[in-house]
Design an enzyme around this catalytic site. Structure first.
Site, PDB file in Angstrom:
ATOM      1  N   CYS A 168      39.790  40.269  38.044  1.00 23.42           N
ATOM      2  CA  CYS A 168      39.965  41.794  37.157  1.00 23.42           C
ATOM      3  C   CYS A 168      40.430  42.442  38.257  1.00 23.42           C
ATOM      4  CB  CYS A 168      38.819  42.180  36.328  1.00 23.42           C
ATOM      5  SG  CYS A 168      39.460  42.965  34.928  1.00 23.42           S
ATOM      6  N   GLU A 212      32.208  35.283  36.421  1.00 25.87           N
ATOM      7  CA  GLU A 212      30.851  35.781  37.003  1.00 25.87           C
ATOM      8  C   GLU A 212      29.946  35.954  35.750  1.00 25.87           C
ATOM      9  OE1 GLU A 212      33.481  37.600  36.987  1.00 25.87           O
ATOM     10  OE2 GLU A 212      32.853  39.616  37.072  1.00 25.87           O
ATOM     11  N   HIS A 259      36.654  37.249  33.442  1.00 29.65           N
ATOM     12  CA  HIS A 259      35.311  37.472  34.375  1.00 29.65           C
ATOM     13  C   HIS A 259      34.278  36.340  34.444  1.00 29.65           C
ATOM     14  CE1 HIS A 259      35.129  41.831  35.366  1.00 29.65           C
ATOM     15  NE2 HIS A 259      36.280  41.591  34.533  1.00 29.65           N
TER      16      HIS A 259
HETATM   17  N1  LIG Z   1      36.537  44.859  35.043  1.00 28.50           N
HETATM   18  C1  LIG Z   1      37.600  45.418  35.808  1.00 28.50           C
HETATM   19  O1  LIG Z   1      37.740  44.835  36.912  1.00 28.50           O
HETATM   20  C2  LIG Z   1      38.700  46.467  35.284  1.00 28.50           C
HETATM   21  C3  LIG Z   1      39.760  46.461  36.024  1.00 28.50           C
HETATM   22  C4  LIG Z   1      40.468  47.793  35.717  1.00 28.50           C
HETATM   23  N2  LIG Z   1      39.786  48.890  36.302  1.00 28.50           N
HETATM   24  C5  LIG Z   1      41.130  47.887  34.394  1.00 28.50           C
HETATM   25  O2  LIG Z   1      40.471  48.661  33.533  1.00 28.50           O
HETATM   26  O3  LIG Z   1      41.921  47.082  34.106  1.00 28.50           O
END
Ligand SMILES: NC(=O)CC[C@H](N)C(=O)O
Length: 260
Positions: free
Chosen positions: A96, A224, A222
């Site tokens: 992400c 994880e 994600h």
């Molecule tokens: N969960 C995250 O890593 C979010 C990544 C980034 N802050 C976004 O909102 O796109």
């Protein structure tokens, strides 16, 4: 056998470091939380580790652009260390915000530090998307998805700037070189650019990609967040031997690092 070392990189705003640490430890690695300032001061060195993990979150509050400031730190103050780490054939996973950092360093798609050719931009929906999605795992040389190719996995997304975007020629090159690792799929398990199965409008339904060596991988979802069966909302209706879809990604990385 000595456990592979994982550098879980932290800085202000990163908030998925604990889960990333847990996932790699469960997969058999020995993890260290390393703040970027510890690398900048020399207190810690990337060369001490086999795997660099860039967790999700809101590094520096997503100021300027999500992942941008951490990417600048990596391509300026830490350029030599990072280049040596990549050239030594070690693994990097960006999840992400970590994926956003990797494309803004130029490490993805082509391991060209400082040369940005792709981006992750605001979702077409113009709001933060936080839910489960289904991903097709493509047939690539990606170390992290070994033996997952052709399967569809369920993984959470949680982002505001997840739309993969680049120019037509770069996208074609990425496709021709087989660097697309994950694609968002609809209920029929085929790739889609349509909302809500595709949460952000990414070109070619791209949810994650790797460099040509397969050792650097970035993805918006994600994994994880799904390394324990009970992390899935339907876990009570799943067989006890259900293998959480995200876990294989960490196990593959640790297995590869053990052979390094
Ligand atoms: N969960 C995250 O890593 C979010 C990544 C980034 N802050 C976004 O909102 O796109």
């Amino acid at each position: 056998m000595k456990k592979p070392g994982v550098c879980v990189l932290r800085t202000d705003g990163i908030n998925c470091d604990e889960e990333t640490f847990y996932a790699f430890e469960k997969a058999g690695a020995a993890c260290s939380m390393v703040h970027v300032n510890q690398l900048r001061s020399g207190e810690e060195k990337l060369s001490s580790y086999h795997i660099l993990a860039l967790p999700g979150g809101f590094s520096y509050g997503d100021d300027v652009h999500s992942g941008k400031i951490l990417a600048v730190e990596l391509t300026s103050f830490l350029k030599d260390q990072l280049s040596a780490f990549v050239d030594s054939g070690k693994l990097i996973i960006g999840i992400c915000n970590g994926f956003q950092v990797l494309v803004r360093t130029g490490l993805l798609p082509d391991r060209k530090l400082g040369e940005i050719s792709t981006t992750l931009m605001f979702n077409d929906s113009s709001h933060f998307e936080c839910r489960w999605t289904n991903l097709l795992v493509e047939h690539t040389n990606c170390v992290f998805t070994k033996n997952l190719e052709g399967s569809v996995i369920s993984v959470q997304v949680a982002h505001g700037e997840g739309k993969f975007y680049t120019d037509r020629d770069t996208l074609q090159e990425i496709e021709n070189r087989g660097q697309v690792v994950f694609r968002y799929v609809g209920n029929d398990n085929s790739p889609t650019v349509l909302y809500p199965a595709n949460p952000n409008g990414s070109l070619n339904a791209l949810a994650g990609l790797c460099d040509t060596t397969g050792r650097i991988m970035g993805m918006m979802p994600h994994p994880e967040r799904y390394v324990e069966r009970t992390q899935h909302p339907n876990w009570r209706r799943m067989p006890g031997n259900t293998v959480p879809h995200g876990f294989a990604i960490f196990k593959n990385a640790v297995a590869y690092a053990r052979e390094m």
